[in-house]
Design a protein around this motif. Structure first.
Motif, mmCIF file in Angstrom:
data_model
loop_
_atom_site.group_PDB
_atom_site.id
_atom_site.type_symbol
_atom_site.label_atom_id
_atom_site.label_comp_id
_atom_site.label_asym_id
_atom_site.label_seq_id
_atom_site.Cartn_x
_atom_site.Cartn_y
_atom_site.Cartn_z
ATOM 1 N N ALA A 193 0.831 -1.206 0.000
ATOM 2 C CA ALA A 193 0.000 0.000 0.000
ATOM 3 C C ALA A 193 0.866 1.258 0.000
ATOM 4 O O ALA A 193 0.574 2.222 -0.708
ATOM 5 C CB ALA A 193 -0.924 -0.012 1.215
ATOM 6 N N LEU A 194 1.952 1.237 0.774
ATOM 7 C CA LEU A 194 2.852 2.393 0.809
ATOM 8 C C LEU A 194 3.541 2.591 -0.539
ATOM 9 O O LEU A 194 3.631 3.726 -1.029
ATOM 10 C CB LEU A 194 3.888 2.214 1.919
ATOM 11 C CG LEU A 194 4.854 3.367 2.113
ATOM 12 C CD1 LEU A 194 4.099 4.615 2.547
ATOM 13 C CD2 LEU A 194 5.918 3.003 3.118
ATOM 14 N N LEU A 232 2.432 1.650 -3.464
ATOM 15 C CA LEU A 232 1.408 2.116 -4.405
ATOM 16 C C LEU A 232 1.080 3.586 -4.175
ATOM 17 O O LEU A 232 0.992 4.370 -5.128
ATOM 18 C CB LEU A 232 0.149 1.256 -4.263
ATOM 19 C CG LEU A 232 -0.981 1.545 -5.223
ATOM 20 C CD1 LEU A 232 -0.549 1.205 -6.652
ATOM 21 C CD2 LEU A 232 -2.206 0.746 -4.850
ATOM 22 N N PHE A 233 0.928 3.989 -2.916
ATOM 23 C CA PHE A 233 0.616 5.383 -2.612
ATOM 24 C C PHE A 233 1.727 6.301 -3.096
ATOM 25 O O PHE A 233 1.467 7.326 -3.732
ATOM 26 C CB PHE A 233 0.413 5.551 -1.100
ATOM 27 C CG PHE A 233 0.287 6.986 -0.675
ATOM 28 C CD1 PHE A 233 -0.890 7.678 -0.903
ATOM 29 C CD2 PHE A 233 1.341 7.646 -0.061
ATOM 30 C CE1 PHE A 233 -1.015 9.003 -0.520
ATOM 31 C CE2 PHE A 233 1.230 8.960 0.323
ATOM 32 C CZ PHE A 233 0.044 9.646 0.093
ATOM 33 N N ILE A 234 2.972 5.939 -2.816
ATOM 34 C CA ILE A 234 4.091 6.791 -3.217
ATOM 35 C C ILE A 234 4.208 6.868 -4.726
ATOM 36 O O ILE A 234 4.436 7.940 -5.296
ATOM 37 C CB ILE A 234 5.403 6.293 -2.575
ATOM 38 C CG1 ILE A 234 5.349 6.569 -1.070
ATOM 39 C CG2 ILE A 234 6.615 6.972 -3.191
ATOM 40 C CD1 ILE A 234 6.484 5.948 -0.292
ATOM 41 N N SER A 235 4.011 5.734 -5.405
ATOM 42 C CA SER A 235 4.145 5.754 -6.867
ATOM 43 C C SER A 235 3.018 6.551 -7.524
ATOM 44 O O SER A 235 3.248 7.224 -8.532
ATOM 45 C CB SER A 235 4.188 4.334 -7.422
ATOM 46 O OG SER A 235 2.968 3.670 -7.173
ATOM 47 N N LEU A 236 1.827 6.505 -6.970
ATOM 48 C CA LEU A 236 0.707 7.236 -7.572
ATOM 49 C C LEU A 236 0.676 8.708 -7.167
ATOM 50 O O LEU A 236 0.206 9.552 -7.923
ATOM 51 C CB LEU A 236 -0.620 6.580 -7.175
ATOM 52 C CG LEU A 236 -0.873 5.194 -7.749
ATOM 53 C CD1 LEU A 236 -2.177 4.643 -7.199
ATOM 54 C CD2 LEU A 236 -0.917 5.229 -9.268
ATOM 55 N N LYS A 237 1.164 9.015 -5.992
ATOM 56 C CA LYS A 237 1.051 10.385 -5.460
ATOM 57 C C LYS A 237 2.388 11.095 -5.326
ATOM 58 O O LYS A 237 2.513 12.041 -4.550
ATOM 59 C CB LYS A 237 0.369 10.337 -4.082
ATOM 60 C CG LYS A 237 -1.049 9.864 -4.103
ATOM 61 C CD LYS A 237 -1.935 10.896 -4.747
ATOM 62 C CE LYS A 237 -3.385 10.519 -4.630
ATOM 63 N NZ LYS A 237 -4.260 11.554 -5.161
ATOM 64 N N TYR A 238 3.408 10.652 -6.048
ATOM 65 C CA TYR A 238 4.736 11.252 -5.882
ATOM 66 C C TYR A 238 4.711 12.752 -6.178
ATOM 67 O O TYR A 238 5.271 13.542 -5.411
ATOM 68 C CB TYR A 238 5.755 10.544 -6.785
ATOM 69 C CG TYR A 238 7.155 11.053 -6.575
ATOM 70 C CD1 TYR A 238 7.913 10.613 -5.510
ATOM 71 C CD2 TYR A 238 7.712 12.000 -7.433
ATOM 72 C CE1 TYR A 238 9.193 11.087 -5.291
ATOM 73 C CE2 TYR A 238 8.997 12.481 -7.226
ATOM 74 C CZ TYR A 238 9.722 12.017 -6.160
ATOM 75 O OH TYR A 238 10.984 12.490 -5.944
ATOM 76 N N TRP A 294 2.186 14.804 -5.966
ATOM 77 C CA TRP A 294 1.435 15.466 -4.909
ATOM 78 C C TRP A 294 2.295 15.591 -3.653
ATOM 79 O O TRP A 294 2.273 16.624 -2.977
ATOM 80 C CB TRP A 294 0.167 14.674 -4.604
ATOM 81 C CG TRP A 294 -0.629 15.249 -3.478
ATOM 82 C CD1 TRP A 294 -1.533 16.270 -3.546
ATOM 83 C CD2 TRP A 294 -0.584 14.848 -2.103
ATOM 84 N NE1 TRP A 294 -2.056 16.527 -2.302
ATOM 85 C CE2 TRP A 294 -1.493 15.668 -1.404
ATOM 86 C CE3 TRP A 294 0.124 13.888 -1.398
ATOM 87 C CZ2 TRP A 294 -1.701 15.534 -0.036
ATOM 88 C CZ3 TRP A 294 -0.082 13.770 -0.036
ATOM 89 C CH2 TRP A 294 -0.988 14.587 0.621
#
Length: 86
Positions: free
Chosen positions: A26-27, A29-35, A37
């Protein structure tokens, strides 16, 4: 749902591994999608890590404290009583 609750109540290392793997994915995925931001909000990825790594460590440490230490702490009197009765 009952199987999940039984797994949480049991002393099973697989639960800890499963939770760790899910949180790690999850971390990532979050970092890759929201880098973009993250960089926009914090100025750089390093500042994001400086803020949130200690928070994650505190949460993770608290979880392991609750899972590992508290059951031992509350069952130690029972072990002492068992030794006295023998």
């Amino acid at each position: 749902m009952k199987k999940i609750i039984n797994l949480i109540k049991s002393d099973n290392i697989y639960l800890l591994v499963i939770i760790h793997v899910i949180i790690t994915f999850a971390l990532i995925l979050f970092i890759s999608l929201k880098y973009d931001w993250i960089v926009e909000q914090f100025g750089s990825y390093t500042l994001f890590a400086v803020w949130f790594v200690p928070i994650g460590g505190f949460i993770n440490g608290g979880y392991y404290f609750i899972v590992d230490y508290l059951p031992w702490y509350f069952s130690r009197n029972k072990e002492i009583e068992d030794n006295i009765n023998e």
